[in-house]
Structures are given as C-alpha cells and as structure tokens.
Scaffold this active site. Structure first.
Site, PDB file in Angstrom:
ATOM      1  N   THR A   1      -8.128 -13.383   5.764  1.00 59.07           N
ATOM      2  CA  THR A   1      -9.073 -12.266   5.863  1.00 59.07           C
ATOM      3  C   THR A   1      -9.205 -11.548   4.525  1.00 59.07           C
ATOM      4  OG1 THR A   1      -7.423 -10.591   6.436  1.00 59.07           O
ATOM      5  CG2 THR A   1      -8.302 -11.934   8.250  1.00 59.07           C
TER       6      THR A   1
ATOM      7  N   CYS B   1       4.851  -8.209  -2.987  1.00 61.69           N
ATOM      8  CA  CYS B   1       4.125  -9.474  -3.056  1.00 61.69           C
ATOM      9  C   CYS B   1       3.033  -9.486  -2.000  1.00 61.69           C
ATOM     10  CB  CYS B   1       5.098 -10.633  -2.832  1.00 61.69           C
ATOM     11  SG  CYS B   1       4.293 -12.246  -2.858  1.00 61.69           S
TER      12      CYS B   1
ATOM     13  N   LEU C   1       0.811  -1.212   0.000  1.00 62.85           N
ATOM     14  CA  LEU C   1       0.000   0.000   0.000  1.00 62.85           C
ATOM     15  C   LEU C   1       0.851   1.272   0.000  1.00 62.85           C
ATOM     16  CD1 LEU C   1      -2.919  -0.957   2.408  1.00 62.85           C
ATOM     17  CD2 LEU C   1      -3.026  -0.622  -0.073  1.00 62.85           C
ATOM     18  N   GLU C   2       2.074   1.193   0.492  1.00 64.27           N
ATOM     19  CA  GLU C   2       2.939   2.368   0.537  1.00 64.27           C
ATOM     20  C   GLU C   2       3.699   2.598  -0.770  1.00 64.27           C
ATOM     21  OE1 GLU C   2       1.522   1.286   4.214  1.00 64.27           O
ATOM     22  OE2 GLU C   2       2.953  -0.012   3.179  1.00 64.27           O
TER      23      GLU C   2
ATOM     24  N   ARG D   1       7.022 -16.867  -9.778  1.00 67.44           N
ATOM     25  CA  ARG D   1       6.860 -15.592 -10.481  1.00 67.44           C
ATOM     26  C   ARG D   1       8.019 -14.640 -10.212  1.00 67.44           C
ATOM     27  NH1 ARG D   1       2.373 -18.104 -10.051  1.00 67.44           N
ATOM     28  NH2 ARG D   1       0.608 -17.763 -11.434  1.00 67.44           N
TER      29      ARG D   1
ATOM     30  N   HIS E   1      -8.319  -8.591   3.986  1.00 67.52           N
ATOM     31  CA  HIS E   1      -7.260  -7.585   3.850  1.00 67.52           C
ATOM     32  C   HIS E   1      -6.502  -7.769   2.533  1.00 67.52           C
ATOM     33  CE1 HIS E   1      -4.442  -4.561   5.139  1.00 67.52           C
ATOM     34  NE2 HIS E   1      -3.432  -5.398   4.981  1.00 67.52           N
TER      35      HIS E   1
ATOM     36  N   ASN F   1       4.204  -2.166 -13.056  1.00 69.16           N
ATOM     37  CA  ASN F   1       3.614  -2.720 -11.840  1.00 69.16           C
ATOM     38  C   ASN F   1       4.018  -4.178 -11.686  1.00 69.16           C
ATOM     39  OD1 ASN F   1       2.098  -3.556  -9.677  1.00 69.16           O
ATOM     40  ND2 ASN F   1       0.163  -2.773 -10.450  1.00 69.16           N
TER      41      ASN F   1
ATOM     42  N   ILE G   1       0.271 -12.183  -0.577  1.00 71.66           N
ATOM     43  CA  ILE G   1      -0.171 -13.586  -0.577  1.00 71.66           C
ATOM     44  C   ILE G   1      -1.492 -13.662   0.184  1.00 71.66           C
ATOM     45  CG2 ILE G   1       0.369 -15.941   0.141  1.00 71.66           C
ATOM     46  CD1 ILE G   1       3.355 -15.204  -0.083  1.00 71.66           C
TER      47      ILE G   1
END
Length: 183
Positions: free
Chosen positions: A89, A83, A60-61, A129, A91, A115, A85
């Site tokens: 939840t 990454c 997110l940062e 990957r 989230h 990206n 994973i």
C-alpha cells in the site's frame, strides 16, 4: 552493487566535554533495529559519549519522542533509528516522507539529529544496511549527530531560543520617532 560504492567518511568528531545522546528506536523489525542500535552505540562510545535508548512503536513516533525529549530533558543530540520496508500500500510513502520531514524540521529548529530510519524495498536491503559489519547505517546516524553537536559547540550556540529573538521587557512601536516603548 550501488550499496558498496566507495564514499568519503569524515574523521570521528572529537569533544572536550562529554556528549550525551538519546537513541530513539522503533523495534518494528527487532533484529534490524538491534543491529542499528549496536552500530550507533559503538560510534557514540568511540567518541567518548554516553547514551540512553528509548523505544517507540513505529517510525512516525520517532520525531515526536525526540521533540518531547528536547523539551523535557538535557540531551546534546539524538539518533533516530528504524526501518520501513515497502509493502503493498501507499502507507510506506506516508511513513517515509512524514518521519523524514518531521526530523528535518526538528533539525532546522536547532536539534542535532542523525537520521537512521532505513527506507528500503525489501528485508535483504535492510539487513545489509543495518549490519554493523557492513553498511552500518546506525553508526552513520550516530556519527552525523555527533558531527552536528561538534558544530554547535564550535559555534558556541545555545539550543535555547534557536531562530527567535529573546523576549524583551519593552517593545519599540513602529512609527515611534522618539524611542518611546510600550511594555
């Protein structure tokens, strides 16, 4: 296995002038992040570019760091690496969707971003990957950024004021038939 299907890879972007890239990486899963950085660095160096690497706590940062850098530095483009994973939840969905959306919005503002934030179901998917000798998604993200930089240079567009008209000294008021302006 779907991950090993054949697909077209564009020829490497070429440049007349040097290219400077910022790699923004979240080392949340450090071994995976390190492999992705290695792939990105190899691609940037193969194109004759230079790079810097900065780390942020999580996916997110990454877009925030890119936005700050664009306002306060002079990079030609950016590579976003991390990454996510899937866990137990929701989230996971928030992090995947919001980081991707923010990167896309920065791109639509004229930033050249590759990206490479992996969004996977499990660690083995991420490892395959991230591996430079396998799917090399870090190298692919760097290649995407380099291709976008090449397009921007081809079209001769400056990154300043992308999408907006430059400010002017005078503004034409609606209904002014005589061309008078207001400053």
């Amino acid at each position: 296995m779907a991950g090993h299907e054949q697909h077209y890879i564009m020829p490497r972007a070429e440049f007349d002038k040097p290219v400077k890239i910022l790699i923004v990486v979240s080392p949340y899963y450090k071994d995976i992040a390190d492999n992705m950085v290695a792939g990105a660095v190899a691609e940037i160096e193969a194109a004759g570019g230079t790079y810097e690497v900065v780390q942020v706590p999580g996916a997110l940062e990454i877009p925030t760091a890119i936005g700050i850098s664009d306002r306060q530095s002079n990079f030609d483009g950016y590579v976003a690496l991390g990454c996510v994973i899937r866990g137990e939840t929701t989230h996971y969905d928030t992090v995947c969707n919001d980081s991707s959306r923010a990167i896309q919005l920065l791109g639509l503002q004229g930033l050249c971003i590759g990206n490479g934030i992996l969004t996977v179901e499990n660690r083995p998917q991420a490892e395959v990957r991230a591996d430079p000798a396998d799917q090399n998604k870090g190298g692919g993200a760097a290649a995407a950024a380099l291709h976008l930089i090449a397009l921007r240079r081809k079209w001769g567009a400056s990154k300043e004021g992308v999408g907006f008209k430059p400010p002017s000294e005078s503004i034409l008021m609606a209904g002014d038939s005589n061309g008078s302006t207001t400053a």
